[in-house]
Design an enzyme around this catalytic site. Sequence first.
Site, PDB file in Angstrom:
ATOM      1  N   ARG A   1       0.816  -1.223   0.000  1.00  0.00           N
ATOM      2  CA  ARG A   1       0.000   0.000   0.000  1.00  0.00           C
ATOM      3  C   ARG A   1       0.852   1.277   0.000  1.00  0.00           C
ATOM      4  O   ARG A   1       1.967   1.303   0.501  1.00  0.00           O
ATOM      5  CB  ARG A   1      -0.966  -0.033   1.193  1.00  0.00           C
TER       6      ARG A   1
ATOM      7  N   SER B   1      -8.004  12.134   2.665  1.00  0.00           N
ATOM      8  CA  SER B   1      -7.595  10.991   3.482  1.00  0.00           C
ATOM      9  C   SER B   1      -7.452  11.386   4.948  1.00  0.00           C
ATOM     10  O   SER B   1      -6.618  12.231   5.302  1.00  0.00           O
ATOM     11  CB  SER B   1      -6.254  10.430   2.982  1.00  0.00           C
TER      12      SER B   1
ATOM     13  N   ASP C   1     -15.421   3.269   3.541  1.00  0.00           N
ATOM     14  CA  ASP C   1     -15.240   1.849   3.871  1.00  0.00           C
ATOM     15  C   ASP C   1     -16.501   1.023   3.615  1.00  0.00           C
ATOM     16  O   ASP C   1     -16.476  -0.202   3.762  1.00  0.00           O
ATOM     17  CB  ASP C   1     -14.815   1.701   5.337  1.00  0.00           C
TER      18      ASP C   1
ATOM     19  N   ARG D   1     -13.590  -6.626   4.406  1.00  0.00           N
ATOM     20  CA  ARG D   1     -14.882  -6.025   4.047  1.00  0.00           C
ATOM     21  C   ARG D   1     -15.479  -6.659   2.782  1.00  0.00           C
ATOM     22  O   ARG D   1     -16.692  -6.701   2.621  1.00  0.00           O
ATOM     23  CB  ARG D   1     -14.750  -4.510   3.895  1.00  0.00           C
TER      24      ARG D   1
HETATM   25  C1  S3P Z   1      -9.262   5.557   8.392  1.00  0.00           C
HETATM   26  C2  S3P Z   1      -9.327   6.346   7.265  1.00  0.00           C
HETATM   27  C3  S3P Z   1      -9.717   5.817   5.949  1.00  0.00           C
HETATM   28  C4  S3P Z   1     -10.411   4.466   6.067  1.00  0.00           C
HETATM   29  C5  S3P Z   1      -9.701   3.536   6.993  1.00  0.00           C
HETATM   30  C6  S3P Z   1      -9.621   4.135   8.384  1.00  0.00           C
HETATM   31  C7  S3P Z   1      -8.844   6.182   9.670  1.00  0.00           C
HETATM   32  O1  S3P Z   1      -8.559   5.657   5.158  1.00  0.00           O
HETATM   33  O2  S3P Z   1     -10.547   3.878   4.800  1.00  0.00           O
HETATM   34  O3  S3P Z   1     -10.369   2.294   7.073  1.00  0.00           O
HETATM   35  O4  S3P Z   1      -9.021   5.560  10.742  1.00  0.00           O
HETATM   36  O5  S3P Z   1      -8.325   7.309   9.625  1.00  0.00           O
HETATM   37  P1  S3P Z   1      -7.957   6.856   4.227  1.00  0.00           P
HETATM   38  O6  S3P Z   1      -7.492   7.942   5.102  1.00  0.00           O
HETATM   39  O7  S3P Z   1      -6.826   6.203   3.472  1.00  0.00           O
HETATM   40  O8  S3P Z   1      -9.108   7.257   3.339  1.00  0.00           O
END
Ligand code: S3P
Length: 433
Positions: free
Chosen positions: A123, A167, A315, A388
């Site tokens: 990732r 994000s 999500d 998921r």
């Molecule tokens: C999260 C942010 C999201 C989400 C992840 C949890 C967090 O990711 O998809 O499951 O706890 O800040 P991104 O920041 O990459 O969108």
Amino acid sequence: MRRYRLEPRDSITGELRVPGDKSISHRALMLGGIAEGTTEVSGFLASEDCLATLAALEALGVAIERPERERVIVHGAGLEGLQAAGDPLDMGNAGTAMRLFMGLLAGRRFDSTLIGDASLMRRPMERVAVPLRQMGARITTEEGRPPVRIQAGSVLRAIDYRLPVASAQVKSAILLAGLTASGETRVTEPAPTRDHTERMLTTFGVRVERRGATAALAGGQRLRAARIEVPADFSSAAFFLVAGCLAAGGGLTLKGVGINPTRTGLIEMLRGMGADIRVRAPSGASGEPAADIEVHASALRGIEVPRALVPLAIDEFPVFFIAAACAEGDTLVRGAEELRVKETDRLAAMAEGLGRLGVEHELLPDGLKIRGRGRFQGGIIDSHGDHRIAMAFAIASLRAEAPIEILDVANVATSFPGFLEIARGAGLAIEAA
Ligand code: S3P
């Protein structure tokens, strides 16, 4: 546990409580770890992802007790109190843990190395490394991916950063690094994302200012230990919310679910399709709202999902696509290219699985178009090790004509321990092998 097998069922009912919120549990441990005093966390999510964060904090010298499965006591080491871990810190499957730890460890007097499982090692991490380098941190990745190596002794200075992608993880990493930086760190987001970090920092006594799309905090502020009550995870409740839309003729109630508005885009999307969802008795603890959610089966219609809702339901798309396949008419999701860099490429994995179950669809670079068919044929689904994706296809059994088998499901334990028992209790015919 490697696979699920589901027999078709057409009814789901009752009252259930899903486990604690993953995002909030990670943050409660981390902020507790750098606070002064003893933080008590109840409703903690005892999943593999959050236990990876717990183990990493222990390796960094934080004393943690767990008198009960879902109760954690963190003896804060203070803002400057973390110590070098002997070995690389293993984040398992947890992207949130890796990215938030990058921010937390960027300005320390010791080196750190962050690694993870095969999915996490693929990732993208430069999205966090780039702004942290601008703050003065010395961080390397391997062609943008883990292992992430953070070198000791950088003195951080505040930045004013505009996020190129919406994000919450990147925003949070910068704010956490900002705690040990000189000056006021500012992060501006292109669209609202989950704000648990800002809320929880406030609960720990840090002044975080929100100015329009910008969150700002001054470096050097001390955190005071807090009591954190973690609500049930909306993202886990989401599977049953959709299940209820499809098959809860007599209603289904989800208890004590976190309803922070930066998380509940799925409710708006489902209501736009004609869902009957009632949010009851909101309450709030530790700065996060929670409520009981009641859902009744209803006929769904396809919709075009407003782009602004995408980060607020990021999500929930795997299970939303299951709802879309059961709706009448087409559903279109665009602007969701972030789904391609989650635990797996969720657009590709969902398209593949929907195809296996006989659902017509078109895979787009940034989304998916789904032709609602109402029902699924049976078949074998590869979850690609994504929790998921596995749980979403389990919900499809409520509209299936034949059994559905789902492969590679062990990672359900990263976010939703007890999924099998809760799903069974509500009426799904699910077996694990
Ligand atoms: C999260 C942010 C999201 C989400 C992840 C949890 C967090 O990711 O998809 O499951 O706890 O800040 P991104 O920041 O990459 O969108």
